[in-house]
Design an enzyme around this catalytic site. Structure first.
Site, mmCIF file in Angstrom:
data_model
loop_
_atom_site.group_PDB
_atom_site.id
_atom_site.type_symbol
_atom_site.label_atom_id
_atom_site.label_comp_id
_atom_site.label_asym_id
_atom_site.label_seq_id
_atom_site.Cartn_x
_atom_site.Cartn_y
_atom_site.Cartn_z
ATOM 1 C CB CYS A 1 0.968 1.421 -2.433
ATOM 2 S SG CYS A 1 -0.278 2.247 -1.714
ATOM 3 C CG HIS B 1 2.184 0.365 1.758
ATOM 4 N ND1 HIS B 1 2.115 1.098 0.900
ATOM 5 C CD2 HIS B 1 3.174 -0.526 2.025
ATOM 6 C CE1 HIS B 1 3.040 0.592 -0.036
ATOM 7 N NE2 HIS B 1 3.760 -0.283 0.544
ATOM 8 C CG ASN C 1 6.641 -2.443 0.053
ATOM 9 O OD1 ASN C 1 5.722 -1.806 -0.219
ATOM 10 N ND2 ASN C 1 7.328 -2.081 1.453
#
Ligand code: NAG
Ligand code: NAG
Ligand code: NAG
Ligand code: NAG
Ligand code: NAG
Ligand code: NAG
Ligand code: NAG
Length: 377
Positions: free
Chosen positions: A160, A308, A335
């Site tokens: 990520c 995240h 995302n």
């Protein structure tokens, strides 16, 4: 208890159960539990089965054996129950069946919520200037302005940090050049393997990494190639395949930490394009999220707070569409779980959630080079 008050209690209960939708949810929940204990209510079993087969069809799911399929059906049913619970605790979002509905929460956590390693940004980073906040637009959406590439999918690669920082460079490059490139995360995963000064924090490709180290790599390496020339393979190739012949298309001039304040996040987002943030992901019921604004109550007592890395691409400082028209502020977040999750791969969160659980700095912006002039704004 006198008989009459007993009967009025029964009456009250039956009135309540037909009136309140949450009560209805509770009843459905009980019915699903009955399905699990298979007491012969075939109609309900059929309904859960119907949802499961729609799920398998939609996401192209197949299971190697009948045993596995039966097991996944059981997991699916408990996730339907979990979605209903999440809906009650997070009413501004919509929870239901997602592509993750056949995973247990711990499978989901292991595969998609990262290593659990704390990824702290050092506090000695250069901070950008404080920007004025009085004339900010009510809404901002960089996707609509063409600064955001299609949502990508990190798969089970815990990268990520690379997806978040690449999206920021894509946006910054768009602002400096008027052109949007799909840039290569794999280049960062393979090549940005440095450690910080004391050697305690390093980038580990698909085993996790740090956004600041990734930006430092972009600053020092000359830039990033297009994704089509350095494809995402979802693991650490073990080889950094950048040579003198590689066509670097986007270069970073510098990056800065944004003052830890929501209005400053918004002002920097408006001025510099998408910004990299990290969110306390374990507190968002992401496995069942299908849309709307995440705004659950979070309990920050846990000391294992996985963050995240994602990208803020916009906000809405308007009123909600609810009948009560109450003032709500939400961030629009990109995302990296594919476009078949959430709102086409994006999600929205309420204002407070971004900084929830730990007050360490989270937001970074970048300035890219204008490649015609070679200059930095
Ligand atoms: C942002 O803009 C894109 C492209 O116009 C649109 O599809 C999306 O729905 C917008 N997002 C929000 C939250 O308004
Ligand atoms: C990049 O520089 C060129 C040459 O000065 C200029 O024409 C162009 O407008 C610049 N691009 C942006 C987006 O500022
Ligand atoms: C952009 O790059 C990603 C990998 O980084 C790739 O999966 C995706 O297909 C690319 N998207 C487009 C529209 O080229
Ligand atoms: C990494 O992914 C590539 C492409 O999917 C595959 O060929 C390779 O075997 C994988 N390497 C490792 C170490 O898993
Ligand atoms: C390295 O990249 C070049 C293209 O830039 C490609 O032709 C080559 O196959 C790549 N090598 C490996 C080992 O991935
Ligand atoms: C949102 O709007 C309120 C006024 O209604 C204003 O005080 C606040 O600064 C705005 N926030 C942002 C981030 O634009
Ligand atoms: C700048 O980007 C344009 C658009 O892709 C490209 O044609 C040009 O070669 C680039 N210039 C430099 C100096 O890299």
């Amino acid at each position: 208890m006198a008989a009459s008050s007993f009967y009025s209690l029964i009456l009250l209960i039956s009135l309540l159960s037909t009136t309140f939708t949450s009560m209805q949810g509770f009843i459905d929940d009980r019915l699903i539990q009955q399905v699990v204990s298979s007491d012969g209510r075939d109609d309900l079993l059929t309904s859960a089965e119907h949802q499961f087969s729609a799920f398998k069809k939609k996401y192209g799911k197949t299971y190697p054996t009948q045993d596995e399929e039966d097991y996944r059906f059981g997991v699916f049913i408990s996730n339907l129950r979990r979605a209903r619970r999440n809906q009650m605790m997070d009413p501004t979002a919509v929870h239901g069946v997602t592509k993750f509905s056949d995973l247990t929460p711990s499978e989901f956590g292991r595969r998609y919520l990262g290593s659990g390693r704390q990824i702290q940004l050092s506090k000695d980073l250069s901070k950008g200037p404080i920007l004025p906040t009085d004339d900010l637009p009510l809404t901002m959406n960089w996707t609509a302005k063409g600064a955001v590439t299609p949502v990508k999918n990190q798969g089970t690669c815990d990268g990520c940090w690379a997806f978040s920082t690449i999206a920021v460079l894509e946006g910054a490059h768009f602002l400096a050049n008027g052109q949007l490139f799909n840039l290569s995360e794999q280049q960062l995963i393979d090549c940005s393997t440095e450690c910080n000064k004391n050697g305690k924090v390093c980038n580990h490709g698909c085993e996790g990494g740090n956004r600041v180290l990734a930006f430092k790599y972009m600053e020092n390496s000359g830039g990033v190639v297009q994704a089509k020339n350095y494809r995402f393979i979802g693991n650490n190739s073990g080889l950094c395949n950048v040579t003198e012949n590689s066509q670097i298309v986007a270069s970073l001039c510098r990056f800065h930490l944004i003052e830890d304040d929501h209005d400053q996040y918004a002002a920097n987002l408006v001025k510099h394009g998408p910004i990299a943030v990290s969110i306390p992901i374990k507190f968002l019921p992401a496995q069942t999220y299908t849309g709307g604004v995440f705004c659950p109550q979070v309990n920050c007592m846990s000391n294992e707070i996985t963050r995240h890395a994602v990208v803020l691409v916009g906000y809405n400082n308007g009123t909600s569409t609810d009948s009560d028209q109450k003032k709500v502020f939400s961030w629009i977040v990109k995302n990296s779980w594919g476009n078949d999750w959430g709102e086409g791969g994006f999600f929205r969160v309420c204002r407070g959630l971004l900084k929830a659980c730990g007050n360490h700095p989270v937001a970074l912006y970048a300035i890219a080079k204008n490649n015609t002039t070679g200059s930095c704004a």
